[in-house]
Design a protein around this motif. Structure first.
Motif, PDB file in Angstrom:
ATOM      1  N   ASN A  82      38.297  50.217  45.966  1.00 13.20           N
ATOM      2  CA  ASN A  82      39.533  49.517  46.318  1.00 13.20           C
ATOM      3  C   ASN A  82      40.716  50.459  46.085  1.00 13.20           C
ATOM      4  O   ASN A  82      41.612  50.174  45.312  1.00 13.20           O
ATOM      5  CB  ASN A  82      39.651  48.238  45.475  1.00 13.20           C
ATOM      6  CG  ASN A  82      40.698  47.298  46.003  1.00 13.20           C
ATOM      7  OD1 ASN A  82      41.329  47.550  47.028  1.00 13.20           O
ATOM      8  ND2 ASN A  82      40.900  46.214  45.290  1.00 13.20           N
ATOM      9  N   ARG A  85      44.653  49.508  47.932  1.00 12.18           N
ATOM     10  CA  ARG A  85      45.402  48.278  47.661  1.00 12.18           C
ATOM     11  C   ARG A  85      45.826  48.291  46.199  1.00 12.18           C
ATOM     12  O   ARG A  85      44.989  48.486  45.317  1.00 12.18           O
ATOM     13  CB  ARG A  85      44.532  47.053  47.927  1.00 12.18           C
ATOM     14  CG  ARG A  85      44.196  46.891  49.389  1.00 12.18           C
ATOM     15  CD  ARG A  85      43.531  45.541  49.646  1.00 12.18           C
ATOM     16  NE  ARG A  85      43.145  45.447  51.034  1.00 12.18           N
ATOM     17  CZ  ARG A  85      41.898  45.589  51.466  1.00 12.18           C
ATOM     18  NH1 ARG A  85      40.921  45.796  50.622  1.00 12.18           N
ATOM     19  NH2 ARG A  85      41.622  45.495  52.749  1.00 12.18           N
ATOM     20  N   HIS A  87      46.329  47.320  42.572  1.00  8.44           N
ATOM     21  CA  HIS A  87      45.665  46.342  41.716  1.00  8.44           C
ATOM     22  C   HIS A  87      45.531  46.905  40.305  1.00  8.44           C
ATOM     23  O   HIS A  87      45.698  48.102  40.080  1.00  8.44           O
ATOM     24  CB  HIS A  87      44.281  45.960  42.266  1.00  8.44           C
ATOM     25  CG  HIS A  87      43.283  47.067  42.258  1.00  8.44           C
ATOM     26  ND1 HIS A  87      43.294  48.105  43.164  1.00  8.44           N
ATOM     27  CD2 HIS A  87      42.229  47.317  41.438  1.00  8.44           C
ATOM     28  CE1 HIS A  87      42.299  48.921  42.918  1.00  8.44           C
ATOM     29  NE2 HIS A  87      41.631  48.479  41.858  1.00  8.44           N
TER      30      HIS A  87
END
Length: 137
Positions: A82, A85, A87
């Motif tokens: 990931n 994105r 996060h």
């Protein structure tokens, strides 16, 4: 959700059988595997995949910016697909389980100017530590 395979295909990365299987192992939600775990799962899908090949592919993917290397205290590095994105991570201090969480609202994105000591902030990493439901039970 990770879109690692799509990104690699669109980026023109030559997907050999070994690269494809490593990317497939790492594709999905909340994937944070160690190199050892990636190798074990890759061998299930493609017997004969060497540990050295998996480490090499992981290094390539990190260099390309397609995986994040996540270190938590004394545990082995984990690989997070990931990578595109924003996060943070939630980590169980007992078993090491890890989950992605969206950026918290209301937290400062960077320290105030007077507390940066001339640094230019490029990134912020935040790790929440606690006990997962399994370890709490």
């Amino acid at each position: 959700m990770s879109d690692l395979l799509r990104r690699l295909r669109q980026g023109g990365w030559r997907l050999t059988a070994q690269r494809r299987v490593v990317a497939e192992v790492l594709d999905g939600d909340h994937i944070h595997l160690t190199a050892h775990e990636v190798h074990a799962r890759a061998v299930e899908r493609l017997p004969g995949t060497s540990r050295a090949t998996v480490y090499s592919i992981l290094g390539e993917l990190v260099s390309r910016g397609e995986l994040l290397e996540v270190s938590t205290s004394d545990r082995a590095k984990r690989y997070d697909p990931n990578a595109h994105r924003p996060h943070h991570h939630l980590v169980c201090v007992r078993c090491g389980a890890m989950r992605d969480v969206p950026p918290a609202r209301g937290l400062p994105a960077e320290p105030p100017e007077r507390e940066r000591f001339g640094y230019t902030v490029l990134d912020v990493e935040l790790t929440y530590r606690g006990l997962c439901p399994h370890c709490t039970a």
